[in-house]
Scaffold this active site. Structure first.
Site, short mmCIF file in Angstrom:
data_model
loop_
_atom_site.label_atom_id
_atom_site.label_comp_id
_atom_site.label_asym_id
_atom_site.label_seq_id
_atom_site.Cartn_x
_atom_site.Cartn_y
_atom_site.Cartn_z
N ASN A 33 1.08 -1.17 0.07
CA ASN A 33 0.05 0.12 0.00
C ASN A 33 1.13 1.31 -0.04
O ASN A 33 1.99 1.19 0.25
CB ASN A 33 -0.95 -0.11 1.16
CG ASN A 33 -0.42 0.13 2.34
OD1 ASN A 33 0.31 1.11 2.87
ND2 ASN A 33 -0.32 -1.09 3.54
N LYS A 47 9.39 -18.29 -8.49
CA LYS A 47 8.89 -16.92 -8.99
C LYS A 47 7.57 -17.40 -10.04
O LYS A 47 7.96 -18.50 -10.58
CB LYS A 47 10.03 -16.23 -9.81
CG LYS A 47 9.50 -14.94 -10.45
CD LYS A 47 10.57 -14.28 -11.43
CE LYS A 47 10.11 -13.02 -12.25
NZ LYS A 47 10.83 -12.87 -13.28
#
Ligand code: CTP
Length: 403
Positions: free
Chosen positions: A211, A290
Site C-alpha cells: 500500500n 517466481k
C-alpha cells in the site's frame, strides 16, 4: 506560582516593528521566575534599545558577534549552552530564510545553529511577505526540523493593511512557553509503542501486495512521544525514512510479522499507537518460486490477516490504545465503528481523498474521536503538528487515569 523557576530562556529579537512587544514578553517571563537572556540583531536595535532589555532581564544583552577581543568567550556557544528554550520573536522573513538555510552571519543566527535546545519562532511581518511562497517554504522547512512556529495573529499591521502577520499578544506567547515547560518530559517513565509504514504481503520471492503508506505519520508520532520523554518502540513496515534518534526500532515486512513483534512488546507498554497501514488480506499460498506467466488470467486467493489492533483491544489491561481510520467516505460513521469494535481510547480519523491529507504528503487533515463521542476537528497541518496533538490527547488520558 512561578511556573518557570530555574528555566533558562534565550530570546532572539530580530528587526521588526513588533520588537517592542517582546519587552513585555521578557518581563512576563522574568516574573514567572525564568532567567532570561536576550540576543538582538543589529536591525532590532533600531526598534528597541538593548538597554531596555538589559533593565528588564537584569542580564547583559548581546548584539555583536565579535566584541571585545580581551573578553572573548565564544558568546554564541555559551548562549547556546545556556538555553533550555530559544524563543525568537519577532522572527522576520529574513531571519526565517537564514535559519531555514543554515546561514550564520550574525550572533543570533550563529547561536541558533549552535543551540540544541528546543526552539519556538514567532513570525511577524507584512501579510504579503508572510504569504510569499519563499517565506511559506522556509516556515515549512523549519517546522519539519521540529521548530515550533507560532501562528501570526490577524489584525491591523504597522504598514496600515489589515491581515495576518501580527505578533501574537505577549500573554499568548508566554502561555505557549509555560505549556512547553509543563509538558516537557511529562511522559518520562512511560513506554509507548508506535507502528508505522505499510505492510507488504508476499506473492512469490519477488512480488508483493503493498500500500501507499510512507510511514511519515508514525515516525512523527514516535518523535513527539520521545520529545515528551517517553521510552519509544517504533515497529515499522517498509519505511525509507531517516530513523529518529533515541528509540528502539524494529523493522518488519508483513502483517503477521508485525503482529508477532507488537504482541511481544505489548505487556510492558503503557500505550500503543497503531498508525501502520496493515494489509487486511495476504496471499493464501505464497509461491516459493517466481510465478511464470502462462494463462491469460491469474487468480490469487487471499486470506484475512489478523487484526492486530482488535486483538490488542481484547488483551488490553492498563494500555491506552489509539487507532487510525483512513477513509474515503462516511468518515465519522466508520471511524466510530472502529473505535468501538477495537476497544480503543481514541481514533484519529482522516479522509484520505482530500488534498493535503493521507499518504505520502507531509500534511494531514484529521479529527480525533474519543470514547463518549467527543470530536476534535483539526485544520490542515503538518504531520509533526498532528503528532503533537495526538500525544497531547494521550497525555490527557494518562493524567486523567492518575488522578
Ligand atoms: N489495523 C490492524 N490490523 C489490521 C488492520 C488494521 O491493527 N489487520 C489497525 C490500523 O493500524 C489502524 C486501524 O486498525 O489503526 C484501522 O482499522 P481498519 O478497520 O483495519 O481499517 P482499514 O484497514 O482501513 O479497514 P476497512 O478496510 O474496513 O476500512
Amino acid at each position: 506560582m512561578k511556573n518557570l523557576e530555574n528555566k533558562n530562556i534565550l530570546i532572539g529579537v530580530t528587526g521588526g516593528i513588533a520588537a517592542y512587544k517582546v519587552v513585555e514578553v521578557a518581563s512576563r517571563l522574568k516574573k514567572l521566575g525564568a532567567n532570561v537572556k536576550v540576543v538582538m540583531t543589529k536591525s532590532a536595535t533600531e526598534f528597541v534599545s538593548p538597554r531596555t532589555f538589559q533593565e528588564i532581564t537584569k542580564n547583559a544583552v548581546y548584539v555583536e558577534m565579535f566584541g571585545d577581543a580581551a573578553n572573548f568567550n565564544v558568546a554564541h556557544i555559551s548562549l547556546a549552552d545556556f538555553a533550555d528554550l530559544v524563543l525568537v520573536a519577532p522572527a522576520t522573513a529574513n531571519f526565517l530564510a537564514k535559519s531555514a538555510h543554515g546561514i550564520a552571519d550574525d550572533l543570533l543566527t550563529t547561536t541558533i545553529l549552535a543551540a540544541t535546545a528546543p526552539k519556538i519562532f514567532v513570525p511577524s511581518m507584512n501579510t504579503n511577505m508572510l504569504e510569499n511562497p519563499a517565506t511559506q517554504d522556509n516556515i515549512k522547512i523549519l517546522k519539519q526540523r521540529g521548530i515550533k512556529i507560532l501562528e501570526p495573529a490577524d489584525g491591523e499591521l504597522a504598514c496600515g493593511i489589515v491581515g495576518k502577520g501580527r505578533l501574537p499578544e505577549p500573554e499568548n506567547i508566554c502561555a505557549e512557553i509555560v505549556k512547553f515547560f509543563s509538558t516537557e518530559k511529562i511522559l518520562s517513565g512511560k513506554k509507548i509503542l508506535v507502528t508505522a509504514g505499510g505492510t507488504l504481503e508476499p506473492i512469490d520471492p519477488v512480488r508483493y501486495i503493498g500500500n501507499r503508506s510512507s510511514g511519515k505519520m508514525g515516525f512523527e508520532i514516535a518523535k513527539a512521544a520521545e520529545n515528551f520523554g517517553a521510552e519509544v518502540i517504533l515497529i515499522a513496515a517498509n519505511t525509507h525514512l531517516e530513523l529518529p534518534k533515541n528509540l528502539k526500532f524494529v523493522k518488519v515486512e508483513s502483517a503477521v510479522e508485525m503482529r508477532e513483534k507488537v504482541l511481544s512488546e505489548f505487556v510492558s507498554v503503557d500505550a500503543v499507537i497503531m498508525s501502520a497501514a496493515v494489509a487486511d488480506y495476504r496471499v493464501k499460498n505464497v509461491s516459493s518460486q517466481k510465478i511464470k506467466k502462462s494463462e491469460e488470467n491469474l487468480t490469487l486467493e487471499l486470506v484475512k490477516n489478523p487484526d492486530i489492533l482488535k486483538e490488542l483491544g481484547k488483551l488490553k489491561t492498563k494500555q491506552i490504545l489509539v487507532g487510525f481510520a483512513a477513509e474515503t467516505e462516511n468518515l465519522f460513521e466508520y471511524a466510530e465503528k472502529k473505535l468501538a469494535e477495537k476497544n480503543l481510547n481514541f481514533i484519529v480519523a482522516n479522509n484520505v481523498s482530500v488534498e493535503g491529507a493521507g499518504f505520502g504528503v507531509d500534511t494531514n487533515i484529521a479529527s480525533i474521536i474519543s470514547r463518549g463521542g467527543e470530536v476534535e476537528n483539526f485544520p490542515l497541518m503538518s504531520k509533526a503538528e498532528l503528532a503533537e496533538k495526538i500525544i497531547f490527547k494521550l497525555i490527557e488520558i494518562l493524567q486523567g487515569e492518575k488522578s
